[in-house]
Enzyme design. Structure first.
Site, PDB file in Angstrom:
ATOM      1  N   SER A 104     -10.737 -10.218  -0.020  1.00  0.00           N
ATOM      2  CA  SER A 104     -10.667  -8.920   0.117  1.00  0.00           C
ATOM      3  C   SER A 104     -10.833  -9.040   1.933  1.00  0.00           C
ATOM      4  O   SER A 104     -11.240  -9.977   2.406  1.00  0.00           O
ATOM      5  CB  SER A 104     -11.734  -7.952  -0.180  1.00  0.00           C
ATOM      6  N   ASP A 105     -10.635  -7.806   2.267  1.00  0.00           N
ATOM      7  CA  ASP A 105     -10.993  -7.727   3.839  1.00  0.00           C
ATOM      8  C   ASP A 105     -12.686  -7.400   3.712  1.00  0.00           C
ATOM      9  O   ASP A 105     -13.078  -7.166   2.744  1.00  0.00           O
ATOM     10  CB  ASP A 105     -10.268  -6.622   4.649  1.00  0.00           C
ATOM     11  N   ALA A 106     -13.289  -7.452   4.987  1.00  0.00           N
ATOM     12  CA  ALA A 106     -14.577  -7.649   5.062  1.00  0.00           C
ATOM     13  C   ALA A 106     -15.341  -6.141   4.384  1.00  0.00           C
ATOM     14  O   ALA A 106     -14.836  -5.119   4.901  1.00  0.00           O
ATOM     15  CB  ALA A 106     -15.044  -7.736   6.426  1.00  0.00           C
ATOM     16  N   PHE A 107     -16.121  -6.089   3.466  1.00  0.00           N
ATOM     17  CA  PHE A 107     -16.567  -5.113   2.853  1.00  0.00           C
ATOM     18  C   PHE A 107     -15.681  -4.185   1.810  1.00  0.00           C
ATOM     19  O   PHE A 107     -16.079  -3.276   1.592  1.00  0.00           O
ATOM     20  CB  PHE A 107     -17.578  -4.438   3.741  1.00  0.00           C
ATOM     21  N   GLY A 108     -14.520  -4.740   1.902  1.00  0.00           N
ATOM     22  CA  GLY A 108     -13.635  -3.743   1.108  1.00  0.00           C
ATOM     23  C   GLY A 108     -13.856  -3.345  -0.298  1.00  0.00           C
ATOM     24  O   GLY A 108     -13.403  -2.376  -0.463  1.00  0.00           O
TER      25      GLY A 108
END
Ligand code: BGC
Length: 632
Positions: free
Chosen positions: A283-287
Site C-alpha cells: 500500500s502507500d503509507a498508511f493507505g
C-alpha cells in the site's frame, strides 16, 4: 524536426521491443521451482501470526519502534537509512524470531542515493532509456551497499496537469515515453533478474491514475473512464510488469469511487488476471488505515479485509493488517489461502535476494562504492542529456569562456538543495555542484564571476516534510531585506558583460503535497528578470524547477532559455558544460508548458473536437495560444 521526432520514437520502440524480448518473467524455470519449494516449505511451518507479520511493514520514523515490530514478526521496515541500524534490526529478525526470516529494508531511492541524478521528469527529457537505466543502476548500487533492499520507485504516473506537484517524480504526459522509461528504470534498479548483486527490488507506483487528480490537487479523487485508463494511465505499469518489476504500490486516491488500496479491479483483475504479475503489492503509507477515512471501510477490520481481498499484500506503516487480519481469518471472513497467496511472493523475494544466506550488510564496503568516481561521471552526463534549450536568439549561447565579467543571479543559483531537487534520500545532506560553482569552474582565471541571490523564494504554506528537517521552515524575508537583495542583484547585473539568471522553484515546491495554483516564477523573480533584461545586456535564463512554469514573458523577451530542471549532484557542472558550448543540449520536453496555470491540464495528445485548433469562430487561439513550449 519531424523526422528527428520519428527517429526518437523508433529508438524508443526498439528499446521497448528489446525489453520485451529479455523480460525476466524471465528467470529460469528451474530456479523458479527451487525458490517455490523453499517458500512452500517455509510457509508450511508458519503460524497465522507469522504470516500476517510478513504482510506488515513497520515504520522507523522517530517515535516508532521497528525493533518491537520485528519481534512481533514484521517482514519489512521503511524510513530508515543507517547500515548499523539495519544490521541491529536484522539481528533481531534472524536470531530472535522463531523462523529466522530476514526483513527487507525499504526506502524511497528516487533519483540517486548519495550521487543524486536529475529528477525523473528531467531524465524523461533525455528521451534516452539507456541513460536512465545506467542512472538507476548507480542508485541501486549505492543504496544496496548501504543495506537497502527495496526502493519505492519508479513512479509511473502519467501527469498532464502541471499544478500537480508530483509531476516531477514521473516521465511527464506521454504513455509511450513513460513506458520506455519504466522499463529502463526497472532494469536499472533490478538488473536482469531479481536478486542480482548490487541491485534493489523496484516498485511500480502509484497504481493507478494518481496523476489524474481532480484539479491537480494531490490525493484528490480521480475519475477516469476505462478507455482512458487503458490508453494513457496503465501502459507504463503494464510495461513495468512485463519487464519483471518485483513490486507494485497502490495509490492513495479513489479511482472511480473505489480507493486504489482496495481496488480489486486494479489489483486483481488487471494486475494478476490480465498481466499475470507474480510479485507483491504494497500500500502507500498508511493507505490501509486510510480506507476508513476514505469511507470505504467502517473500521480497521473491514479495512484490512477489503484491502487483502482486493489483492493488496503489504500494509505500509499503518499496522492495520497487524491488528486485524488474524481476527478476520479466525472469523472466517478472510480465507487462509488468500493470506498464503500474499505471503508467498514476499518470501520468494527474500529467497531470491539471498537474504537467508547473507542477511547483513558489510558497512565497511560502503565508502568505496559511494566514492566511486564513475558515479559522478554518469551523473554529469545524465544531467547534460536532460537539458532542453527552449530558446536561443542572436547566438546568445554558447557563452565565451573568456568573457570579462559574468553575473550569476537568482535564488536557486547557489542552492545545493534546490539543485539536487525534490525527494532526495531520507537523511542525505545535499552536496550538489551549484550553477555558480559550475560556472566558476568553467571560466578562465581572467573572467570575473559575481553572484547575487536576489529576493528569497519560499512556499506559501509549510511542507509536510518540514517536520523531518529542523529549521526547514524559515521566517519570511523582511520587505526591506528583500528590497536590498533586489538592488544588490541589479547592481551585480549592471557591472557584468553577461548575465545568467538562475530562476525557478525551490525543491520543496514540487513533489508530494506540493501542488501549486500558480505556475508563475515564485516571489519577485519575474520582476527581477524584467528589470535585468531592461539593462540591455545579453541575458541567459536557466530554469531550475520540477514542473512546467508559466513563462510567456520570458519566452518572448529573454534571448536564451535553458530548461535545466533539478539536475542533481553534478548539475552545476552540466549546466556550465551546456552554457559554454562544450556539450550540446539534446533534451526535449516530456511535458507541455502552459501559458497560464488556468490552461492546465494541457497536453499534446488531445483529441481535436467540435471546433478544431485554428477554427476562427470560437475560442480562436485558445489551444494554439495555450502553450508557450510544447511536448518535444
Ligand atoms: C508516498 C509514496 C512513498 C511513501 C513512502 C508516501 O507518502 O506517496 O510515494 O513511497 O510515502 O515514503
Amino acid at each position: 524536426m519531424f523526422s528527428a521526432h520519428l527517429a526518437r520514437r523508433a529508438a524508443l520502440a526498439l528499446a521497448l521491443a528489446a525489453a520485451a524480448a529479455t523480460t525476466p518473467a524471465a528467470q529460469s524455470r528451474s530456479a523458479d521451482a527451487s525458490v517455490d519449494q523453499r517458500v512452500a516449505a517455509l510457509l508450511a511451518q508458519m503460524t497465522l501470526a507469522e504470516k500476517v507479520g510478513q504482510l506488515t511493514q513497520a515504520g522507523a520514523f522517530p517515535g516508532m519502534d521497528p525493533a518491537g515490530a520485528i519481534r512481533k514478526g514484521a517482514g519489512s521496515v521503511l524510513w530508515l537509512n543507517d547500515p548499523a541500524q539495519f544490521n541491529a534490526l536484522q539481528k533481531i529478525a534472524v536470531e530472535e524470531t522463531r523462523l529466522k526470516i530476514p526483513v527487507l529494508f525499504a526506502l524511497d531511492v528516487i533519483h540517486g542515493y548519495r550521487t543524486i541524478f536529475p529528477v525523473p521528469l528531467a531524465m524523461a527529457a533525455s528521451w534516452d532509456p539507456a541513460e536512465y537505466e545506467q542512472a538507476q543502476a548507480v542508485a541501486a548500487r549505492e543504496a544496496r551497499a548501504a543495506g537497502l533492499h527495496w526502493t519505492f520507485a519508479p513512479m509511473l504516473d502519467v501527469a498532464r496537469d502541471a499544478r500537480w506537484g508530483r509531476m516531477v517524480e514521473g516521465a511527464g504526459e506521454d504513455p509511450y515515453l513513460g513506458s520506455a522509461m519504466a522499463v529502463a528504470q526497472v532494469r536499472g534498479f533490478q538488473g536482469a533478474a531479481l536478486g542480482e548483486p548490487g541491485r534493489l527490488i523496484a516498485t511500480a507506483k502509484h497504481f493507478a491514475a494518481y496523476g489524474a487528480a481532480d484539479g491537480g490537487r494531490d490525493y484528490d479523487p480521480v475519475y477516469v473512464p476505462e478507455n482512458l485508463l487503458r490508453n494513457v494511465y496503465l501502459p507504463p505499469f503494464q510495461a513495468a510488469a512485463k519487464a519483471g518489476v518485483g513490486s507494485f504500490m497502490s495509490a492513495y486516491m479513489d479511482l472511480n469511487d473505489v480507493p486504489a488500496t482496495a481496488n480489486r479491479f486494479l489489483l486483481h483483475d488487471v494486475l494478476r488476471g490480465e498481466w499475470k504479475f507474480p510479485g507483491f503489492v504494497v500500500s502507500d503509507a498508511f493507505g490501509v488505515a486510510n480506507l476508513v477515512t476514505q469511507g470505504a471501510a467502517r473500521d480497521g477490520g473491514e479495512a484490512a479485509r477489503r484491502a487483502l481481498l482486493a489483492g493488496l499484500d503489504v500494509d505500509m506503516g499503518s499496522n492495520t493488517f497487524g491488528q486485524h487480519l488474524a481476527a478476520e481469518v479466525e472469523a472466517g471472513r478472510v480465507p487462509m489461502a488468500a493470506i498464503d497467496q500474499a505471503v508467498r511472493p514476499i518470501l520468494a523475494a527474500k529467497v531470491r535476494l539471498g537474504l537467508f544466506e547473507h542477511p547483513y550488510v558489510d558497512a565497511g564496503k560502503l565508502g568505496a562504492v559511494l566514492e566511486d568516481p564513475v558515479h559522478r561521471v554518469r551523473a554529469r552526463r545524465a544531467a547534460q542529456r536532460t537539458m532542453v534549450l527552449l530558446r536561443n536568439e542572436a547566438k546568445t549561447l554558447p557563452l565565451k569562456k573568456d568573457v570579462g565579467a559574468i553575473a550569476v543571479i537568482g535564488p536557486v543559483a547557489d542552492s545545493k538543495a534546490d539543485t539536487e531537487g525534490s525527494w532526495i534520500v531520507f537523511g542525505h545532506q545535499p552536496a550538489a555542484v551549484t550553477v555558480l560553482d559550475g560556472i566558476k569552474a568553467k571560466v578562465g582565471a581572467a573572467t570575473k564571476v559575481s553572484y547575487a541571490s536576489g529576493p528569497e523564494i519560499r512556499r506559501d504554506i509549510p511542507s509536510m516534510f518540514d517536520q523531518f528537517t529542523p529549521g526547514a521552515r524559515k521566517p519570511p524575508q523582511a520587505a526591506d531585506a528583500a528590497d536590498a537583495a533586489f538592488n544588490e542583484a541589479m547592481a551585480t547585473a549592471k557591472a557584468a558583460d553577461v548575465v545568467v539568471m538562475v530562476l525557478g522553484e525551490s525543491a520543496n515546491m514540487s513533489g508530494e503535497a506540493a501542488s501549486r495554483a500558480s505556475l508563475d516564477l515564485p516571489g519577485r523573480q519575474q520582476a527581477l528578470l524584467e528589470a535585468v533584461v531592461a539593462l540591455g545586456k545579453p541575458v541567459v535564463l536557466v530554469l531550475i524547477n520540477g514542473r512546467p512554469l508559466t513563462i510567456p514573458w520570458a519566452a518572448e523577451h529573454v534571448p536564451a532559455i535553458l530548461e535545466a530542471w533539478q539536475p542533481g549532484t553534478e548539475g552545476g557542472h552540466a549546466i556550465a558544460d551546456v552554457l559554454f558550448g562544450d556539450v550540446n543540449p539534446g533534451g526535449k520536453l516530456p511535458v507541455t508548458f502552459p501559458r497560464k496555470a488556468a490552461h492546465a491540464p494541457l497536453y499534446y495528445a488531445r483529441v481535436t473536437t467540435h471546433q478544431p485548433e485554428g477554427t476562427p469562430r470560437y475560442s480562436p487561439r485558445y489551444w494554439a495560444g495555450a502553450a508557450t513550449f510544447r511536448f518535444v
